[in-house]
Design an enzyme around this catalytic site. Structure first.
Site, short mmCIF file in Angstrom:
data_model
loop_
_atom_site.label_atom_id
_atom_site.label_comp_id
_atom_site.label_asym_id
_atom_site.label_seq_id
_atom_site.Cartn_x
_atom_site.Cartn_y
_atom_site.Cartn_z
N ASP A 62 0.86 -1.17 0.00
CA ASP A 62 0.00 0.00 0.00
C ASP A 62 0.91 1.24 0.00
O ASP A 62 2.06 1.16 0.42
CB ASP A 62 -0.88 -0.03 1.25
CG ASP A 62 -1.63 1.27 1.44
OD1 ASP A 62 -2.31 1.70 0.49
OD2 ASP A 62 -1.51 1.86 2.54
N ASP A 121 -0.08 5.18 0.69
CA ASP A 121 -0.29 6.20 1.73
C ASP A 121 -0.50 5.56 3.10
O ASP A 121 -1.38 4.71 3.28
CB ASP A 121 -1.50 7.07 1.36
CG ASP A 121 -1.34 7.72 -0.01
OD1 ASP A 121 -0.21 8.14 -0.35
OD2 ASP A 121 -2.34 7.80 -0.75
N ASP A 156 0.38 9.48 5.24
CA ASP A 156 -0.95 9.66 4.65
C ASP A 156 -1.46 11.05 5.00
O ASP A 156 -1.82 11.30 6.16
CB ASP A 156 -1.91 8.59 5.16
CG ASP A 156 -3.24 8.60 4.41
OD1 ASP A 156 -3.52 9.59 3.69
OD2 ASP A 156 -4.01 7.63 4.55
N TYR A 175 -5.68 12.25 0.34
CA TYR A 175 -5.73 12.71 -1.06
C TYR A 175 -4.49 13.52 -1.43
O TYR A 175 -4.58 14.69 -1.82
CB TYR A 175 -7.00 13.51 -1.33
CG TYR A 175 -8.27 12.72 -1.11
CD1 TYR A 175 -8.60 11.64 -1.92
CD2 TYR A 175 -9.14 13.06 -0.08
CE1 TYR A 175 -9.75 10.90 -1.70
CE2 TYR A 175 -10.30 12.32 0.15
CZ TYR A 175 -10.60 11.25 -0.67
OH TYR A 175 -11.74 10.51 -0.45
N THR A 206 -2.25 1.03 -4.99
CA THR A 206 -2.85 2.12 -4.23
C THR A 206 -4.18 2.58 -4.82
O THR A 206 -4.31 2.73 -6.04
CB THR A 206 -1.85 3.31 -4.13
OG1 THR A 206 -2.46 4.40 -3.44
CG2 THR A 206 -1.39 3.79 -5.50
N ASN A 207 -5.16 2.77 -3.96
CA ASN A 207 -6.43 3.37 -4.37
C ASN A 207 -6.25 4.89 -4.43
O ASN A 207 -5.85 5.50 -3.42
CB ASN A 207 -7.55 3.07 -3.35
CG ASN A 207 -8.09 1.66 -3.46
OD1 ASN A 207 -7.76 0.92 -4.40
ND2 ASN A 207 -8.93 1.28 -2.51
N GLN A 208 -6.52 5.49 -5.55
CA GLN A 208 -6.42 6.94 -5.69
C GLN A 208 -7.75 7.50 -6.20
O GLN A 208 -7.83 8.08 -7.28
CB GLN A 208 -5.24 7.32 -6.62
CG GLN A 208 -3.88 6.96 -6.02
CD GLN A 208 -3.58 7.72 -4.73
OE1 GLN A 208 -3.87 8.91 -4.63
NE2 GLN A 208 -3.00 7.05 -3.74
N CYS A 251 -10.61 -2.92 -9.85
CA CYS A 251 -9.28 -2.72 -9.27
C CYS A 251 -9.28 -1.98 -7.94
O CYS A 251 -8.23 -1.88 -7.29
CB CYS A 251 -8.37 -2.01 -10.28
SG CYS A 251 -9.05 -0.57 -11.12
N ARG A 252 -10.42 -1.45 -7.51
CA ARG A 252 -10.44 -0.72 -6.25
C ARG A 252 -10.31 -1.70 -5.09
O ARG A 252 -11.17 -2.57 -4.89
CB ARG A 252 -11.74 0.10 -6.14
CG ARG A 252 -11.87 0.91 -4.86
CD ARG A 252 -13.03 1.89 -4.98
NE ARG A 252 -13.45 2.43 -3.70
CZ ARG A 252 -12.81 3.40 -3.04
NH1 ARG A 252 -11.72 3.94 -3.54
NH2 ARG A 252 -13.25 3.84 -1.88
N LYS A 312 -4.55 -0.68 6.32
CA LYS A 312 -6.00 -0.87 6.47
C LYS A 312 -6.34 -2.35 6.32
O LYS A 312 -5.65 -3.09 5.62
CB LYS A 312 -6.77 -0.04 5.44
CG LYS A 312 -6.67 1.46 5.67
CD LYS A 312 -7.55 2.23 4.70
CE LYS A 312 -7.45 3.73 4.97
NZ LYS A 312 -8.13 4.52 3.93
#
Ligand SMILES: [Mg+2]
Ligand SMILES: [Zn+2]
Length: 187
Positions: free
Chosen positions: A8, A10, A16, A19, A50-52, A106-107, A134
């Site tokens: 992961d 952030d 982190d 955003y 990474t989720n962005q 992909c999320r 997380k």
């Protein structure tokens, strides 16, 4: 077949800030360079997943993620470390940016990014690890047959307090460097 550490971003590799959308807010943890060097020396591919979703929500400018990842790699390389690949999910099911406001594959915790890396790079997920701050990172790993570690940096300490009764995890570690010691000791 290669083995990988899926990281992961952030809260795991860098602070982190929520955003992340400007380079001045990009701050690697003090141990990140050394931790990644140790993992590379142990034979792992190092892959960010990474989720962005800030892209889908219009909070992150198009193109910024690439700029950010170039800068991240430049700093890692300056310390003798590097990444092999970076994957990000720009989507959000309820975003505001057309084309990105979709239900995607992909999320995280959906496995799309790891599936892509497995296909692109010939990686055996069952020989790999996922490290994140997380439970969704942990469950991403568990879903593909990898081992997973929760780190207490970022959201991790709070996540640990809210651990669901059924949640399983290989280890909970103070930070990425501690996670490296667990991985190296497991071999
Ligand atoms: Mg995170
Ligand atoms: Zn996506």
């Amino acid at each position: 077949m290669k083995k990988a550490i899926f990281l992961d971003r952030d809260g795991t590799v860098n602070v982190d800030v929520g955003y992340l959308h400007q380079l001045k807010d990009l701050e690697l943890f003090p141990w990140t360079v050394d931790a990644l060097r140790l993992l590379k020396r142990a034979g792992y591919e190092l892959i960010i997943v990474t989720n962005q979703s800030g892209l889908a929500q219009g909070l992150i400018a198009p193109g910024f993620v690439e700029v950010c990842h170039d800068e991240m790699r430049r700093r890692l390389q300056a310390g003798g470390a590097d990444l092999d690949a970076l994957y990000y999910c720009p989507h959000h099911p309820r975003g505001t940016v057309e084309g990105l406001s979709v239900d995607c594959r992909c999320r995280k915790p959906l496995p799309g990014m790891i599936e892509d890396a497995v296909r692109d790079r010939g990686i055996d997920p069952t020989a790999s690890w996922v490290i994140g701050d997380k439970w969704l990172d942990v469950n991403l790993g568990r879903g593909v047959g990898a081992r997973s570690i929760l780190v207490r940096t970022g959201w991790g300490a709070e996540q640990e307090e809210k651990r669901p009764a059924s949640q399983q995890v290989e280890a909970v570690c103070d930070n990425l460097m501690h996670a490296v010691s667990v991985i190296l000791a497991s071999r």
